[in-house]
Design an enzyme around this catalytic site. Structure first.
Site, mmCIF file in Angstrom:
data_model
loop_
_atom_site.group_PDB
_atom_site.id
_atom_site.type_symbol
_atom_site.label_atom_id
_atom_site.label_comp_id
_atom_site.label_asym_id
_atom_site.label_seq_id
_atom_site.Cartn_x
_atom_site.Cartn_y
_atom_site.Cartn_z
ATOM 1 N N ARG A 137 0.822 -1.208 0.000
ATOM 2 C CA ARG A 137 0.000 0.000 0.000
ATOM 3 C C ARG A 137 0.861 1.266 0.000
ATOM 4 N NH1 ARG A 137 -2.139 3.963 3.076
ATOM 5 N NH2 ARG A 137 -4.304 4.575 2.640
ATOM 6 N N TYR B 102 0.490 -13.739 -0.160
ATOM 7 C CA TYR B 102 1.057 -13.356 -1.451
ATOM 8 C C TYR B 102 2.304 -12.520 -1.204
ATOM 9 C CZ TYR B 102 -2.096 -9.264 -0.730
ATOM 10 O OH TYR B 102 -2.780 -8.197 -0.217
ATOM 11 N N ASP C 18 -14.286 3.493 0.248
ATOM 12 C CA ASP C 18 -14.769 2.998 1.535
ATOM 13 C C ASP C 18 -15.728 3.955 2.220
ATOM 14 O OD1 ASP C 18 -13.395 0.645 1.356
ATOM 15 O OD2 ASP C 18 -11.797 1.189 2.743
#
Length: 399
Positions: free
Chosen positions: A104, A213, A291
């Site tokens: 991120r 991942y 969001d």
């Protein structure tokens, strides 16, 4: 227009790039004093990468990303593989763009630097929007330091605890889902033979699942491990939990999961809450995205990508219609059916991943294994409705 954007996360920065590309002045008001490492891994599927390609920032996003070889489904205990769908060689051929794993912080940095190159000082740090006032001609964002800034449009990209949404619609009433997620990042070099596979891998089991991942060109292992819990906890990205509790939640699971939980320098514990659909996404010259208006549970890996899609569609529609409130209503109408479908898909996966009874597991995962073995094209096609969707094609129904 002068577009004010509350929130310098992924949705807010993408919106800023999209509006700037269309010739508007943008001001991003970010409450944090600087860009930092808060957060962990993200999966950016082809539907999100097409937006970055249209905005001319895909190369920056890809620079420190990782291209997974496949999407996999495995049993948490024993690690047996149920399904494997090729990604690295198939994503662009089937869905038109790359499928990437990114940290991120790397993605935010890539978007912020691209914006800074195109408009100096577009992002203002340490500026938290707490409310707004508006007239027929302008909107003013009021900040926590008693200052204010005016513009033509205010975009609420201020996340799950959105102050813009709270003023527009009142306090929200989140529902605890009964799930708590552990989040961790560990250097792959510290994991040895227990490093996670080079895939987007979901590990399933009774009343819990995990996702692993790699990030930063494969050098970091990312883990999100979800367990059912009866006790509501604080909804926070930064709350930490004990290693003993995390290992207990996933005892006797694959050494891959155990190793990450053991070696992680920090274990964040994130209670997952769900929310009802909003009555509206806009108020005059004020609009929500990401969001702030449709928070996503993480079980389809589409939360960030839905905000990226929102940002592109919003900029396009707000630029094409002279009547701004009407354009914002059109944006909501265009986006709500898709984001609602993705939200529902994520909710379904929460149950799909938590089968515990052997007969239920066989009934659920047996057909998935069969499809992967004998109908690989069908298995691939289950994701077409998400990954092949192209919001950059504004000519028809792809908004």
């Amino acid at each position: 227009m002068h577009v004010l954007i509350s929130g310098g996360g992924i949705g807010g920065l993408t919106a800023a790039l999209a509006f700037q590309k269309l010739g508007h002045q943008v001001t991003v008001l970010e409450q944090s004093p600087f860009l930092d490492e808060v957060g962990a891994g993200l999966q950016i599927s082809p539907n999100g990468m097409r937006v970055f390609e249209a905005l001319g920032v895909s190369a920056r996003v890809e620079k420190d990303a990782f291209r997974p070889r496949a999407q996999e489904l495995r049993f948490g205990k024993g690690g047996g593989r149920i399904l494997s769908i090729p990604l690295r060689d198939a994503s662009r051929a089937r869905w038109g763009a790359e499928y990437l794993h990114v940290h991120r912080a790397d993605l935010v940095q890539a978007l912020a630097s691209a914006l800074d190159d195109r408009q100096a000082n577009a992002v203002q740090f340490g500026r938290r929007v707490v409310s707004y006032v508006q007239s027929a001609a302008a909107v003013t964002a009021q900040l926590d330091d008693a200052t204010s800034i005016s513009g033509d449009l205010l975009v609420g990209a201020d996340g799950i605890h959105s102050a813009i949404r709270a003023q527009m619609l009142g306090p929200d009433k989140p529902r605890f889902t009964g799930h708590v997620a552990w989040r961790a990042v560990v250097p792959v070099s510290e994991l040895g033979a227990d490093a996670p596979p080079e895939s987007a891998c979901v590990w399933v089991g009774a009343k819990r699942h995990a996702v692993t991942y790699r990030l930063r060109r494969g050098s970091l292992a990312n883990l999100v491990a979800v367990v059912e819990s009866k006790e509501p906890e604080a909804e926070s990205w930064t709350t930490t939990g004990s290693r003993e509790k995390a290992l207990k939640d996933f005892r006797r699971w694959s050494p891959v999961i155990q190793a990450i939980l053991t070696k992680a320098p920090v274990l964040n514990r994130w209670a997952l809450f769900d929310r009802m659909a909003l009555d509206k996404w806009s108020d005059g010259r004020v609009v929500l995205l990401g969001d702030a208006c449709h928070p996503m549970l993480p079980f389809l890996a589409q939360g960030a990508v839905m905000a990226i899609e929102d940002a592109y569609v919003l900029a396009q529609l707000a630029s094409k219609k002279p009547d701004l409130p009407s354009a914002l209503t059109t944006y909501e109408s265009a986006r709500k059916p898709r984001t609602s479908r993705v939200q529902e898909g994520a909710r379904r996966n929460a149950s799909l991943f938590h089968r515990g009874d052997p007969f239920t597991q066989l009934a659920t995962y047996g057909p998935i294994w069969m499809a992967g073995q004998f109908l690989p094209s069908f298995a691939h096609g289950q994701y077409d409705w998400i990954y092949a969707h192209d919001v950059t094609d504004m000519s028809g129904t792809h908004t």
